[in-house]
Design a protein around this motif. Structure first.
Motif, mmCIF file in Angstrom:
data_model
loop_
_atom_site.group_PDB
_atom_site.id
_atom_site.type_symbol
_atom_site.label_atom_id
_atom_site.label_comp_id
_atom_site.label_asym_id
_atom_site.label_seq_id
_atom_site.Cartn_x
_atom_site.Cartn_y
_atom_site.Cartn_z
ATOM 1 N N TYR A 1 0.800 -1.237 0.000
ATOM 2 C CA TYR A 1 0.000 0.000 0.000
ATOM 3 C C TYR A 1 0.832 1.288 0.000
ATOM 4 O O TYR A 1 0.288 2.370 -0.020
ATOM 5 N N LEU A 2 2.153 1.141 0.043
ATOM 6 C CA LEU A 2 3.004 2.339 -0.093
ATOM 7 C C LEU A 2 3.417 2.518 -1.545
ATOM 8 O O LEU A 2 3.623 3.632 -2.017
ATOM 9 N N VAL A 3 3.538 1.388 -2.238
ATOM 10 C CA VAL A 3 3.898 1.387 -3.667
ATOM 11 C C VAL A 3 2.891 0.499 -4.391
ATOM 12 O O VAL A 3 2.271 -0.373 -3.763
ATOM 13 N N PRO A 4 2.733 0.675 -5.724
ATOM 14 C CA PRO A 4 1.845 -0.234 -6.451
ATOM 15 C C PRO A 4 2.349 -1.685 -6.338
ATOM 16 O O PRO A 4 3.549 -1.914 -6.171
ATOM 17 N N GLU A 5 1.427 -2.607 -6.472
ATOM 18 C CA GLU A 5 1.798 -4.036 -6.362
ATOM 19 C C GLU A 5 2.854 -4.435 -7.380
ATOM 20 O O GLU A 5 3.719 -5.254 -7.115
ATOM 21 N N THR A 6 2.771 -3.819 -8.577
ATOM 22 C CA THR A 6 3.761 -4.151 -9.618
ATOM 23 C C THR A 6 5.176 -3.793 -9.157
ATOM 24 O O THR A 6 6.131 -4.515 -9.433
ATOM 25 N N ILE A 7 5.279 -2.697 -8.440
ATOM 26 C CA ILE A 7 6.604 -2.250 -7.951
ATOM 27 C C ILE A 7 7.068 -3.192 -6.823
ATOM 28 O O ILE A 7 8.237 -3.566 -6.744
ATOM 29 N N GLN A 8 6.116 -3.551 -5.984
ATOM 30 C CA GLN A 8 6.438 -4.465 -4.892
ATOM 31 C C GLN A 8 7.011 -5.773 -5.463
ATOM 32 O O GLN A 8 8.039 -6.272 -5.003
ATOM 33 N N ARG A 9 6.350 -6.280 -6.504
ATOM 34 C CA ARG A 9 6.811 -7.532 -7.131
ATOM 35 C C ARG A 9 8.175 -7.352 -7.783
ATOM 36 O O ARG A 9 9.037 -8.212 -7.702
ATOM 37 N N PHE A 10 8.391 -6.197 -8.429
ATOM 38 C CA PHE A 10 9.673 -5.919 -9.092
ATOM 39 C C PHE A 10 10.800 -5.901 -8.047
ATOM 40 O O PHE A 10 11.858 -6.481 -8.241
ATOM 41 N N ILE A 11 10.536 -5.229 -6.927
ATOM 42 C CA ILE A 11 11.551 -5.118 -5.857
ATOM 43 C C ILE A 11 11.885 -6.510 -5.309
ATOM 44 O O ILE A 11 13.051 -6.855 -5.126
ATOM 45 N N GLU A 12 10.838 -7.307 -5.117
ATOM 46 C CA GLU A 12 11.062 -8.664 -4.587
ATOM 47 C C GLU A 12 11.823 -9.517 -5.614
ATOM 48 O O GLU A 12 12.805 -10.178 -5.286
ATOM 49 N N ALA A 13 11.387 -9.461 -6.878
ATOM 50 C CA ALA A 13 11.991 -10.304 -7.919
ATOM 51 C C ALA A 13 13.469 -9.974 -8.124
ATOM 52 O O ALA A 13 14.265 -10.847 -8.453
ATOM 53 N N HIS A 14 13.844 -8.702 -7.930
ATOM 54 C CA HIS A 14 15.239 -8.308 -8.162
ATOM 55 C C HIS A 14 16.013 -8.136 -6.853
ATOM 56 O O HIS A 14 17.149 -7.647 -6.865
ATOM 57 N N SER A 15 15.406 -8.552 -5.761
ATOM 58 C CA SER A 15 16.035 -8.445 -4.428
ATOM 59 C C SER A 15 16.645 -7.064 -4.184
ATOM 60 O O SER A 15 17.799 -6.937 -3.756
ATOM 61 N N LEU A 16 15.862 -6.023 -4.466
ATOM 62 C CA LEU A 16 16.387 -4.660 -4.283
ATOM 63 C C LEU A 16 16.265 -4.217 -2.819
ATOM 64 O O LEU A 16 15.422 -4.713 -2.083
#
Ligand code: ATP
Length: 215
Positions: A198-213
Motif C-alpha cells: 500500500y506504499l507502492v503499487p503491487e507491480t513495484i512491490q513484485r519488481f523489488i522482490e523479484a530483483h532483491s532490491l
C-alpha cells in the motif's frame, strides 16, 4: 485528449523507488489542472542526494510500471539517456526547445524540494523555461530562507490560470492528498524485511522482490 487542455507538467525525481506519494500527486495534478499530461522524469545521477544503490535502468523500469495504471501519465527518460549529473536547468532548457516558445511547461516539485531550490544549479534561471508548481508534502512547511522568499514573492502567480496563459515564469502552490510516504521509508522497510504493501503499487512491490532490491 479533451479540448481545452494545455501545458506539459514534468515531475523530476530520483524515484528510488516510485511510490504512491508521487503517483497520487501526479493524478491530483491531472484532475485539478487542465494540463495535457504529467511526465515523470527520473534523474540519472541525483545532484543533491547519495547515488542510489539500484541502477538508473531499474528505477526507470519501476517508473514505467508505476504509471501503467493511468494513461494520462508519461515517463520521460531523457536524463537517464543523457547520463552524467542531472541538472534540472539543462533538462528544462531542452524541453523548452522541443515544446516551442508558446506551450506552458510546468516543473512540479514537492515542498521539500522547493525549500532546497537555492542550492540548485542556476536556480534563478529555471523560470525562463518553465513555471514552478509547488505541491504540499506532509512534514514540510513553507519556511523559506530570504532569497527564496524574495524569489517567490517576485514571481508568484495571482491566479492559477496564469500557469496556462503564459509559457513560463510563475510560481504556484497547491495542496493535494497528504500522503506521508517517501522512497527512504520504502527502502528502510525493505532493508528490515518488512512489508511495503500500500506504499507502492503491487507491480513495484513484485519488481523489488523479484530483483532483491534494497536488501
Ligand atoms: P527520498 O525519500 O529518497 O528522499 P522522495 O520520496 O523524496 O525520496 P523523490 O523521487 O526524491 O522521492 O521525489 C521526487 C519529487 O516528488 C520531489 O519533488 C518530492 O518533493 C516529491 N514527492 C515525493 N514524495 C512526495 C509525497 N509523498 N507527497 C508530495 N510530493 C512528494
Amino acid at each position: 485528449m479533451p479540448s481545452g487542455r494545455c501545458g506539459t507538467a514534468v515531475m523530476g525525481g530520483t524515484f528510488n523507488p516510485i511510490h504512491h506519494g508521487h503517483l497520487r500527486s501526479a493524478v491530483d495534478i491531472l484532475e485539478h489542472f487542465q494540463f495535457k499530461t504529467v511526465r515523470m522524469l527520473p534523474c540519472f545521477q541525483p545532484v543533491h542526494k547519495d547515488q542510489p544503490e539500484v541502477t538508473a535502468d531499474q528505477r526507470l523500469q519501476m517508473v514505467e510500471l508505476g504509471i501503467q495504471a493511468d494513461v494520462r501519465l508519461e515517463v520521460d527518460p531523457r536524463e537517464i539517456i543523457r547520463e552524467g549529473a542531472s541538472y534540472t536547468r539543462d533538462t528544462l532548457q531542452e524541453l523548452r526547445q522541443e515544446l516551442g516558445d508558446e506551450e506552458p511547461l510546468i516543473m512540479v516539485v514537492g515542498m521539500d524540494s522547493f525549500l532546497s531550490l537555492p542550492t540548485w544549479f542556476h536556480w534563478q534561471d529555471l523560470l525562463q523555461f518553465a513555471h514552478i508548481l509547488v505541491i504540499s508534502r506532509p512534514g514540510w512547511e513553507p519556511d523559506f530562507i530570504s532569497s527564496l522568499e524574495e524569489f517567490y514573492e517576485k514571481h508568484r502567480a495571482e491566479h492559477v490560470a496564469e500557469l496556462q496563459c503564459a509559457p513560463a515564469g510563475k510560481i504556484w502552490m497547491e495542496s493535494f492528498t497528504p500522503l506521508a510516504i517517501s522512497s527512504s521509508q520504502v527502502r528502510k522497510l525493505c532493508r528490515e524485511g518488512k512489508s511495503i504493501a500500500y506504499l507502492v503499487p503491487e507491480t513495484i512491490q513484485r519488481f523489488i522482490e523479484a530483483h532483491s532490491l534494497y536488501k
